[in-house]
Design a protein around this motif. Structure first.
Motif, short mmCIF file in Angstrom:
data_model
loop_
_atom_site.label_atom_id
_atom_site.label_comp_id
_atom_site.label_asym_id
_atom_site.label_seq_id
_atom_site.Cartn_x
_atom_site.Cartn_y
_atom_site.Cartn_z
N LYS A 202 18.25 45.69 30.24
CA LYS A 202 19.30 45.59 31.24
C LYS A 202 20.65 45.93 30.63
N PHE A 203 21.58 46.32 31.49
CA PHE A 203 22.88 46.80 31.03
C PHE A 203 24.00 46.16 31.85
N TYR A 204 25.09 45.89 31.17
CA TYR A 204 26.36 45.63 31.84
C TYR A 204 27.06 46.97 32.08
N ALA A 205 28.05 46.95 32.94
CA ALA A 205 28.96 48.08 33.08
C ALA A 205 30.36 47.61 32.69
N LEU A 206 31.11 48.47 32.00
CA LEU A 206 32.51 48.15 31.74
C LEU A 206 33.29 48.38 33.04
N ALA A 207 34.09 47.42 33.41
CA ALA A 207 34.77 47.46 34.71
C ALA A 207 35.72 48.66 34.80
N GLU A 208 35.53 49.47 35.84
CA GLU A 208 36.46 50.59 36.06
C GLU A 208 37.77 50.09 36.66
N SER A 209 37.73 48.91 37.27
CA SER A 209 38.93 48.24 37.76
C SER A 209 38.53 46.81 38.14
N PRO A 210 39.50 45.92 38.33
CA PRO A 210 39.17 44.55 38.75
C PRO A 210 39.02 44.41 40.26
N GLN A 211 38.77 45.53 40.98
CA GLN A 211 38.86 45.56 42.44
C GLN A 211 38.13 44.41 43.12
N LEU A 212 36.83 44.26 42.86
CA LEU A 212 36.05 43.25 43.57
C LEU A 212 36.49 41.85 43.20
N PHE A 213 36.83 41.65 41.92
CA PHE A 213 37.19 40.31 41.46
C PHE A 213 38.55 39.87 41.99
N LYS A 214 39.48 40.82 42.12
CA LYS A 214 40.78 40.40 42.65
C LYS A 214 40.67 40.06 44.13
N GLN A 215 39.73 40.71 44.85
CA GLN A 215 39.49 40.31 46.23
C GLN A 215 38.89 38.91 46.28
N LEU A 216 38.03 38.60 45.31
CA LEU A 216 37.45 37.25 45.26
C LEU A 216 38.52 36.20 44.99
N TYR A 217 39.55 36.55 44.21
CA TYR A 217 40.67 35.62 44.01
C TYR A 217 41.35 35.30 45.34
N MET A 218 41.43 36.30 46.22
CA MET A 218 42.04 36.05 47.53
C MET A 218 41.14 35.14 48.37
N VAL A 219 39.82 35.39 48.31
CA VAL A 219 38.89 34.52 49.02
C VAL A 219 39.00 33.09 48.49
N ALA A 220 39.26 32.97 47.17
CA ALA A 220 39.37 31.65 46.54
C ALA A 220 40.70 30.96 46.83
N GLY A 221 41.62 31.66 47.49
CA GLY A 221 42.87 31.03 47.91
C GLY A 221 44.01 31.09 46.92
N PHE A 222 43.96 32.00 45.95
CA PHE A 222 45.05 32.08 44.97
C PHE A 222 46.27 32.84 45.49
N ASP A 223 46.13 33.53 46.61
CA ASP A 223 47.24 34.08 47.40
C ASP A 223 47.95 35.27 46.77
N ARG A 224 48.38 35.13 45.52
CA ARG A 224 49.10 36.23 44.87
C ARG A 224 48.65 36.34 43.42
N TYR A 225 48.08 37.47 43.10
CA TYR A 225 47.50 37.71 41.76
C TYR A 225 48.10 38.97 41.18
N PHE A 226 48.28 38.98 39.85
CA PHE A 226 48.57 40.22 39.15
C PHE A 226 47.96 40.13 37.76
N GLN A 227 47.81 41.29 37.13
CA GLN A 227 47.25 41.35 35.80
C GLN A 227 47.61 42.70 35.19
N ILE A 228 47.98 42.71 33.92
CA ILE A 228 48.10 43.96 33.16
C ILE A 228 46.78 44.09 32.43
N VAL A 229 45.93 45.00 32.89
CA VAL A 229 44.51 44.94 32.53
C VAL A 229 44.00 46.29 32.03
N LYS A 230 43.05 46.23 31.10
CA LYS A 230 42.34 47.41 30.63
C LYS A 230 41.25 47.78 31.62
#
Length: 628
Positions: A202-230
């Protein structure tokens, strides 16, 4: 050496000393940038990250015993790039000031000298301007990074990072991390795969962006998120692309498209003030950047990232040519006939005809036949079959053009009027498959602008033209797969007025996606997300994705969206590209400390490398030789 650092602590940087520091005793550390023995005195330019200070080793300096003489004798052995420490007095240079140095009013007369490290002769000079190949500089990147231009660029990047964090913190955003090793989700860029030792096969993939996870932060109620990310994308490198890159990632709940725009405009204004000392309110008094519909951008500029520092728009002549049934030009007639006879099909690439007028006053009249021939070679390099052209005289006739022999007077007049041609102007034509014509004409426009000195070859030239490109299509037709696919991603919210078209005419559905453009570069892109399950199902259906396939690809996000997802949207801004444009650097490699080459390799560490047989055995992986 023990006396330096242990007892003598650095109390100044080389680039900080000025005339008001005269008479101070200073301790400096740095690298020998240059060495000059003038017979009786040794002169050394000492360099650190802040700049250069001239050192003077005078054996006859009085008042310090034998220390200056010992320092002078040791200084005679110094060589380029040796790492040293000195204690000395700041002395004014009087009439011998060096206006090329910020510290040119003073010099430091050395009392004590310590050598921390001797250096071999470097493979190239550590100077601001050098003609050493980029490959050699990347091989010894740690030496290349000692050069002042690169140090200045990385300092600008540092200020961009810090200003970004301050801005978002003040606006109530939380800086939150997302995983790098994730599940592979098809539909975006190609992922790098990481084999799992503990879950063999089995393999992981290196994230091409945090797209899905930042949407999950919104579902989790964090309201405003930012990150300087690789982020990581297994794509072919080019001037403004690297396999690993950094972006400013942003997501917000309960926002409209305009809310995202205002937030990001505030960030850009803050960054320009911090990094360049420029108040963008002088250019944009209302604090807002202009907007342009995607369709208009494609029509007039051939892409969705137009450089607006100069004019030279395209003119779409397809309608004019159809109205005149080709107007006597065989190539045009072939395209016109397909429209007139109704033989175009959805599964065939569209064909168009575009023109670019080069006004006489900016060079259209001065371009020689040889220079225009070179333009034709340029467009052929992008897949064009050629470059039709015509020069216009005072009566509106076409000269120096093979089209002039067959074009009807009515057609010639209609084209002249459509492009606004005047005496001495040059008209350049492209026709054929729409995707090729748009790409060729977009690149030809920029190429001409540089050739005619409308913009500099490299850098911003002191002009900053920002633009929001808005309202693009939600879907695009994949000619190879013969189906509709998401133009951005499947979770982009369509315009409410276009929802009914999703299952009727997907090509006409516009969406809340947007790109922020600066001087012909896309520096950011994002969208308002689709959180309505019913509309989401319609989007998947238009793409031929059934419920089972949707769950297989996006199951965890679809589940999350069922549990009270707020309306949300966001954007990602490329930090590398931003730093490149702010600093005026030539490529992304100049603003990334340790970049990959154009081929995606690291010449300094020799990466990528072949794993050992033992490593492959442990991972249960077999490498297939490309030669076999």
């Amino acid at each position: 050496m023990a006396r330096f650092i242990d007892e003598l602590k650095r109390n100044a940087h080389c680039g900080q000393l000025r005339a008001q520091d005269e008479g101070k005793e200073v301790v400096l550390f740095g690298w020998v940038a240059s060495y000059r023995d003038h017979g009786g005195c040794v002169f050394v330019d000492l360099r650190d990250r802040e700049g250069i200070t001239q050192l003077v080793f005078d054996p006859d300096r009085k008042g310090h015993g034998d220390l200056p003489k010992a320092a002078y004798e040791l200084a005679q052995s110094l060589r380029s790039e040796w790492v040293i420490g000195v204690r000395g007095l700041v002395v004014g240079r009087g009439s011998n000031k060096n206006p090329r140095l910020a510290t040119g009013e003073i010099e430091v007369h050395v009392i004590e000298l310590g050598v921390f490290n001797k250096a071999e002769t470097p493979p190239f000079e550590i100077i601001d301007e050098l003609d050493t190949s980029e490959e050699k500089r990347l091989q010894y990147r740690y030496l290349d990074l000692r050069r002042a231009p690169l140090q200045r660029t990385l300092r600008i990047r540092h200020r961009l990072h810090q200003a970004t964090r301050r801005y978002f913190d003040d606006k109530g955003f939380l800086e939150l991390e997302t995983p790098f090793m994730v599940k592979y989700t098809p539909g975006g860029a190609r992922n790098f795969l990481v084999p799992s030792r503990t879950h063999q096969g089995k393999f992981y993939a290196l994230a091409e962006s945090p797209q899905l996870f930042k949407q999950l932060y919104m579902v989790a109620g964090f309201d405003r998120y930012f990150q300087i990310v690789k982020c990581f994308r297994d794509e072919d490198p080019r001037l403004d692309r690297q396999p690993e890159f950094t972006q400013i990632d942003v997501e917000m709940s309960f926002v409209s498209q305009d809310d995202v725009f205002r937030t990001m405009e505030g960030l850009i204004f803050a960054l320009w003030k911090e990094a360049l000392g420029i108040d963008l309110h002088d250019l944009y008094p209302e604090g807002r950047f202009p907007e342009m519909p995607f369709e208009e951008s494609m029509k007039h500029y051939g892409n969705d990232k137009p450089d607006l520092r100069f004019d030279l728009p395209h003119t779409d002549l397809t309608g004019v040519v159809i109205d005149h049934a080709g107007g006597g030009i065989p190539f045009f007639k072939d395209i016109a006939d397909k429209f007139i006879k109704g033989t175009y099909r959805r599964d065939l690439p569209a064909e168009i005809i575009k023109a670019l007028r080069v006004p006489a006053q900016i060079g259209g009249n001065s371009l020689s036949r040889t220079e225009v021939d070179k333009l034709e070679e340029f467009v052929k390099g992008m897949g064009a079959k050629g470059l039709a052209r015509a020069k216009v005289d005072a009566e509106g006739n076409w000269t120096q053009s093979p089209l002039a022999k067959t074009v009807t007077p009515e057609m010639r007049k209609a084209i002249n009027e459509a492009v606004g041609a005047k005496d001495g102007d040059l008209i350049l034509f492209q026709f054929g498959k729409e995707s090729v014509v748009q790409t060729v004409m977009a690149n030809l426009r920029v190429h001409l602008a540089k050739k005619l000195k409308l913009i500099p070859e490299v850098g911003h030239g002191g002009k900053f033209k920002f633009l929001w490109v808005v309202n693009p299509p939600l879907f695009e037709y994949d000619d190879e797969a013969k189906k509709w696919v998401a133009a951005h991603h499947a979770f982009t919210r369509p315009h409410d007025t276009d929802v009914a078209l999703i299952d009727q005419d997907p090509g006409k559905v516009l969406c809340h996606r947007y790109d922020l453009v600066l001087n012909g570069f896309e520096i950011g892109g994002g969208s308002i997300r689709l959180h309505d399950p019913a509309v989401q199902a319609k989007v998947f259906a238009a793409m031929g994705i059934g419920e089972e396939e949707a769950r297989q690809k996006f199951g965890f996000l679809l589940d999350a969206l069922k549990f009270g997802a707020p309306p949300h949207g966001g954007i990602a801004v490329g930090m590398d590209r931003l730093a490149m444009l702010v600093s005026g650097a030539e490529s992304l490699r100049d603003v990334i400390p340790f970049p990959k080459t154009q081929k995606g390799t690291d010449l300094m560490t020799d990466a990528p490398t072949r794993p050992s047989p033992d490593q492959l055995t442990e991972l249960r992986i077999r490498v297939i030789d490309p030669q076999s």
